[in-house]
Write a protein that holds these residues in place. Structure first.
Motif, PDB file in Angstrom:
ATOM      1  N   ASP A   1       0.832  -1.204   0.000  1.00 46.29           N
ATOM      2  CA  ASP A   1       0.000   0.000   0.000  1.00 46.29           C
ATOM      3  C   ASP A   1       0.871   1.260   0.000  1.00 46.29           C
ATOM      4  OD1 ASP A   1      -2.522   1.373   0.183  1.00 46.29           O
ATOM      5  OD2 ASP A   1      -2.112   1.717   2.307  1.00 46.29           O
ATOM      6  N   ALA A   2       1.892   1.256   0.856  1.00 44.75           N
ATOM      7  CA  ALA A   2       2.791   2.413   0.910  1.00 44.75           C
ATOM      8  C   ALA A   2       3.534   2.590  -0.411  1.00 44.75           C
ATOM      9  CB  ALA A   2       3.784   2.243   2.063  1.00 44.75           C
ATOM     10  N   LEU A   3       3.942   1.486  -1.004  1.00 45.49           N
ATOM     11  CA  LEU A   3       4.632   1.543  -2.290  1.00 45.49           C
ATOM     12  C   LEU A   3       3.754   2.214  -3.331  1.00 45.49           C
ATOM     13  CD1 LEU A   3       6.918   0.685  -4.266  1.00 45.49           C
ATOM     14  CD2 LEU A   3       5.659  -1.462  -4.572  1.00 45.49           C
ATOM     15  N   ASP A   4       2.501   1.758  -3.453  1.00 49.13           N
ATOM     16  CA  ASP A   4       1.624   2.323  -4.478  1.00 49.13           C
ATOM     17  C   ASP A   4       1.333   3.788  -4.213  1.00 49.13           C
ATOM     18  OD1 ASP A   4      -0.093   1.848  -6.872  1.00 49.13           O
ATOM     19  OD2 ASP A   4      -1.638   2.530  -5.484  1.00 49.13           O
ATOM     20  N   ALA A   5       1.185   4.152  -2.938  1.00 51.53           N
ATOM     21  CA  ALA A   5       0.910   5.552  -2.608  1.00 51.53           C
ATOM     22  C   ALA A   5       2.048   6.461  -3.065  1.00 51.53           C
ATOM     23  CB  ALA A   5       0.694   5.698  -1.101  1.00 51.53           C
ATOM     24  N   MET A   6       3.284   5.962  -2.957  1.00 48.79           N
ATOM     25  CA  MET A   6       4.438   6.804  -3.300  1.00 48.79           C
ATOM     26  C   MET A   6       4.716   6.850  -4.802  1.00 48.79           C
ATOM     27  SD  MET A   6       7.186   6.275  -0.183  1.00 48.79           S
ATOM     28  CE  MET A   6       6.873   4.562   0.234  1.00 48.79           C
TER      29      MET A   6
ATOM     30  N   LEU B   1       6.481   9.534  -7.195  1.00 46.58           N
ATOM     31  CA  LEU B   1       7.881   9.509  -6.775  1.00 46.58           C
ATOM     32  C   LEU B   1       8.580   8.307  -7.410  1.00 46.58           C
ATOM     33  CD1 LEU B   1       7.227  10.264  -3.006  1.00 46.58           C
ATOM     34  CD2 LEU B   1       8.081  11.870  -4.722  1.00 46.58           C
ATOM     35  N   PRO B   2       9.905   8.364  -7.574  1.00 42.08           N
ATOM     36  CA  PRO B   2      10.614   7.229  -8.179  1.00 42.08           C
ATOM     37  C   PRO B   2      10.615   6.008  -7.254  1.00 42.08           C
ATOM     38  CG  PRO B   2      12.163   8.922  -7.455  1.00 42.08           C
ATOM     39  CD  PRO B   2      10.805   9.513  -7.300  1.00 42.08           C
ATOM     40  N   ILE B   3      10.777   4.829  -7.844  1.00 35.71           N
ATOM     41  CA  ILE B   3      10.825   3.586  -7.076  1.00 35.71           C
ATOM     42  C   ILE B   3      11.933   3.638  -6.029  1.00 35.71           C
ATOM     43  CG2 ILE B   3      11.314   1.113  -7.214  1.00 35.71           C
ATOM     44  CD1 ILE B   3       8.660   1.566  -8.347  1.00 35.71           C
ATOM     45  N   SER B   4      13.062   4.225  -6.401  1.00 36.07           N
ATOM     46  CA  SER B   4      14.204   4.282  -5.477  1.00 36.07           C
ATOM     47  C   SER B   4      13.830   5.022  -4.199  1.00 36.07           C
ATOM     48  CB  SER B   4      15.403   4.951  -6.157  1.00 36.07           C
ATOM     49  OG  SER B   4      15.050   6.258  -6.608  1.00 36.07           O
TER      50      SER B   4
ATOM     51  N   LEU C   1      10.101  -4.696 -11.165  1.00 36.89           N
ATOM     52  CA  LEU C   1       8.899  -5.540 -11.120  1.00 36.89           C
ATOM     53  C   LEU C   1       7.631  -4.713 -10.959  1.00 36.89           C
ATOM     54  CD1 LEU C   1       7.429  -8.284 -10.800  1.00 36.89           C
ATOM     55  CD2 LEU C   1       7.986  -8.175  -8.361  1.00 36.89           C
ATOM     56  N   TRP C   2       7.706  -3.661 -10.151  1.00 41.52           N
ATOM     57  CA  TRP C   2       6.489  -2.932  -9.785  1.00 41.52           C
ATOM     58  C   TRP C   2       5.879  -2.200 -10.975  1.00 41.52           C
ATOM     59  CZ3 TRP C   2       5.848  -5.629  -5.848  1.00 41.52           C
ATOM     60  CH2 TRP C   2       6.934  -5.991  -5.043  1.00 41.52           C
ATOM     61  N   ASN C   3       6.728  -1.588 -11.807  1.00 43.95           N
ATOM     62  CA  ASN C   3       6.200  -0.936 -13.009  1.00 43.95           C
ATOM     63  C   ASN C   3       5.647  -1.970 -13.999  1.00 43.95           C
ATOM     64  OD1 ASN C   3       6.547   1.786 -12.396  1.00 43.95           O
ATOM     65  ND2 ASN C   3       8.697   1.772 -13.048  1.00 43.95           N
ATOM     66  N   GLU C   4       6.291  -3.142 -14.055  1.00 48.65           N
ATOM     67  CA  GLU C   4       5.783  -4.204 -14.926  1.00 48.65           C
ATOM     68  C   GLU C   4       4.384  -4.628 -14.487  1.00 48.65           C
ATOM     69  OE1 GLU C   4       8.574  -7.376 -14.891  1.00 48.65           O
ATOM     70  OE2 GLU C   4      10.213  -6.187 -15.734  1.00 48.65           O
ATOM     71  N   LEU C   5       4.193  -4.761 -13.184  1.00 50.78           N
ATOM     72  CA  LEU C   5       2.880  -5.152 -12.675  1.00 50.78           C
ATOM     73  C   LEU C   5       1.838  -4.078 -12.976  1.00 50.78           C
ATOM     74  CD1 LEU C   5       3.785  -6.771  -9.216  1.00 50.78           C
ATOM     75  CD2 LEU C   5       3.048  -7.921 -11.305  1.00 50.78           C
ATOM     76  N   ARG C   6       2.228  -2.824 -12.804  1.00 55.57           N
ATOM     77  CA  ARG C   6       1.302  -1.714 -13.098  1.00 55.57           C
ATOM     78  C   ARG C   6       0.835  -1.773 -14.547  1.00 55.57           C
ATOM     79  NH1 ARG C   6       1.496   2.907  -9.617  1.00 55.57           N
ATOM     80  NH2 ARG C   6       0.849   4.213 -11.354  1.00 55.57           N
ATOM     81  N   GLU C   7       1.769  -2.037 -15.441  1.00 58.50           N
ATOM     82  CA  GLU C   7       1.460  -1.991 -16.867  1.00 58.50           C
ATOM     83  C   GLU C   7       0.690  -3.228 -17.339  1.00 58.50           C
ATOM     84  OE1 GLU C   7       5.277  -1.559 -18.603  1.00 58.50           O
ATOM     85  OE2 GLU C   7       5.592   0.475 -17.829  1.00 58.50           O
ATOM     86  N   ASN C   8       0.805  -4.339 -16.596  1.00 55.94           N
ATOM     87  CA  ASN C   8       0.228  -5.596 -17.081  1.00 55.94           C
ATOM     88  C   ASN C   8      -1.060  -6.000 -16.369  1.00 55.94           C
ATOM     89  OD1 ASN C   8       2.263  -6.059 -19.003  1.00 55.94           O
ATOM     90  ND2 ASN C   8       3.621  -6.875 -17.440  1.00 55.94           N
ATOM     91  N   ILE C   9      -1.584  -5.131 -15.514  1.00 57.56           N
ATOM     92  CA  ILE C   9      -2.865  -5.447 -14.878  1.00 57.56           C
ATOM     93  C   ILE C   9      -3.934  -5.457 -15.972  1.00 57.56           C
ATOM     94  CG2 ILE C   9      -4.672  -4.561 -13.342  1.00 57.56           C
ATOM     95  CD1 ILE C   9      -2.496  -3.634 -11.462  1.00 57.56           C
ATOM     96  N   GLY C  10      -4.623  -6.591 -16.075  1.00 63.86           N
ATOM     97  CA  GLY C  10      -5.543  -6.802 -17.184  1.00 63.86           C
ATOM     98  C   GLY C  10      -6.769  -5.911 -17.144  1.00 63.86           C
TER      99      GLY C  10
END
Length: 276
Positions: A209-214, A224-227, A256-265
């Protein structure tokens, strides 16, 4: 041969009966008839067992298919609820979908029991369902909330729990919905749970949740950037987040996280997220 050991050895090797010489013709016929009847019963029993196994396999496959269809119908309903929440809180549209994918990716990296993944996925997807009862003027307020508004917003965890726990197949997920704002050091809400008192699914969800919020755009700032997100999550390890979950998260590739964002069906399928 009038030898008991020979008779026993013959039977041990599979003989049905043992006839001594000289024998009567009727005695031989009766022995053979009984042997054939015995053989016939054995074959019938073997065929029955084989047919029974096939029937059980067919019935099991049919039952599994029916359960899979029922489970998918459940998820169809949840996806509709998620769509309704997106309409109510447009600023975070897609958040539930993304955070579900992140949560399941981390859970699989931690090697959570596969049987728990459906409940964790559903809990992640429904974590904000209690916001359906929060007034739009608070949900869509552009500026900071007042203390009173913040307290009202915090009730969404318990509201969501009360909504979800009434549904039998979601009762395990309900506990995660209730606990998704708890902090590892006990300073979260609504119950102030600490450490492993917090369900594992909720501890995994907190990082996702925190990851997606940022890394998502917000009305008050750009993504914000993944880093930066990785550094912030590491900084809050042991206070907001479970250190073990953070360690696993940091070991996962940042791409991985950007890949998941882009591939959500689209249309989104909740069941697909368990295999990410």
């Amino acid at each position: 041969m009038h030898d008991v050991l020979t008779a026993l050895e013959a039977i041990r090797r599979g003989a049905y009966d043992y006839i001594l010489k000289p024998f009567e013709k009727d005695q031989l016929y009766m022995g053979v008839r009984r042997a054939l009847e015995h053989r016939h019963l054995k074959l019938e029993n073997r065929n029955y067992q084989r047919n029974l196994e096939e029937l059980v396999e067919q019935r099991t496959a049919q039952l599994k298919g029916a359960l899979d269809q029922l489970e998918q119908s459940y998820d169809d309903t949840l996806e509709a609820l998620g769509g309704a929440l997106d309409l109510k809180d447009a600023e975070t549209e897609g958040h539930s979908k993304r955070v579900t994918a992140y949560t399941i990716a981390i859970a699989k990296a931690i090697k959570v029991d596969p049987g728990l993944l459906p409940q964790i996925a559903r809990a992640a997807f429904l974590h904000d369902i209690g916001k359906m009862a929060i007034p739009d003027m608070i949900l869509r307020k552009p500026g900071p909330l007042t203390p009173e508004e913040r307290e009202l917003m915090r009730t969404h965890c318990e509201i969501g729990f009360n909504m979800v726990t009434r549904i039998p197949f979601l009762r395990e997920a309900a506990e995660i919905v209730l606990s998704h704002q708890e902090y590892f050091d006990g300073t979260g809400y609504p119950r102030g749970l600490k450490g492993e008192q917090i369900p594992l699914g909720a501890r995994i969800f907190a990082v996702a949740d925190a990851l997606d919020a940022m890394i998502s755009d917000r009305p008050y700032r750009k993504a914000l950037p993944i880093s930066h997100a990785r550094e912030e999550i590491q900084r809050c390890s042991g206070t907001q987040f479970d250190p073990t979950v953070v360690e696993v998260f940091l070991a996962m590739p940042g791409t991985l996280w950007n890949e998941l964002r882009e591939n959500i069906g689209r249309p989104y399928r909740l069941s697909q997220q368990r295999t990410v």
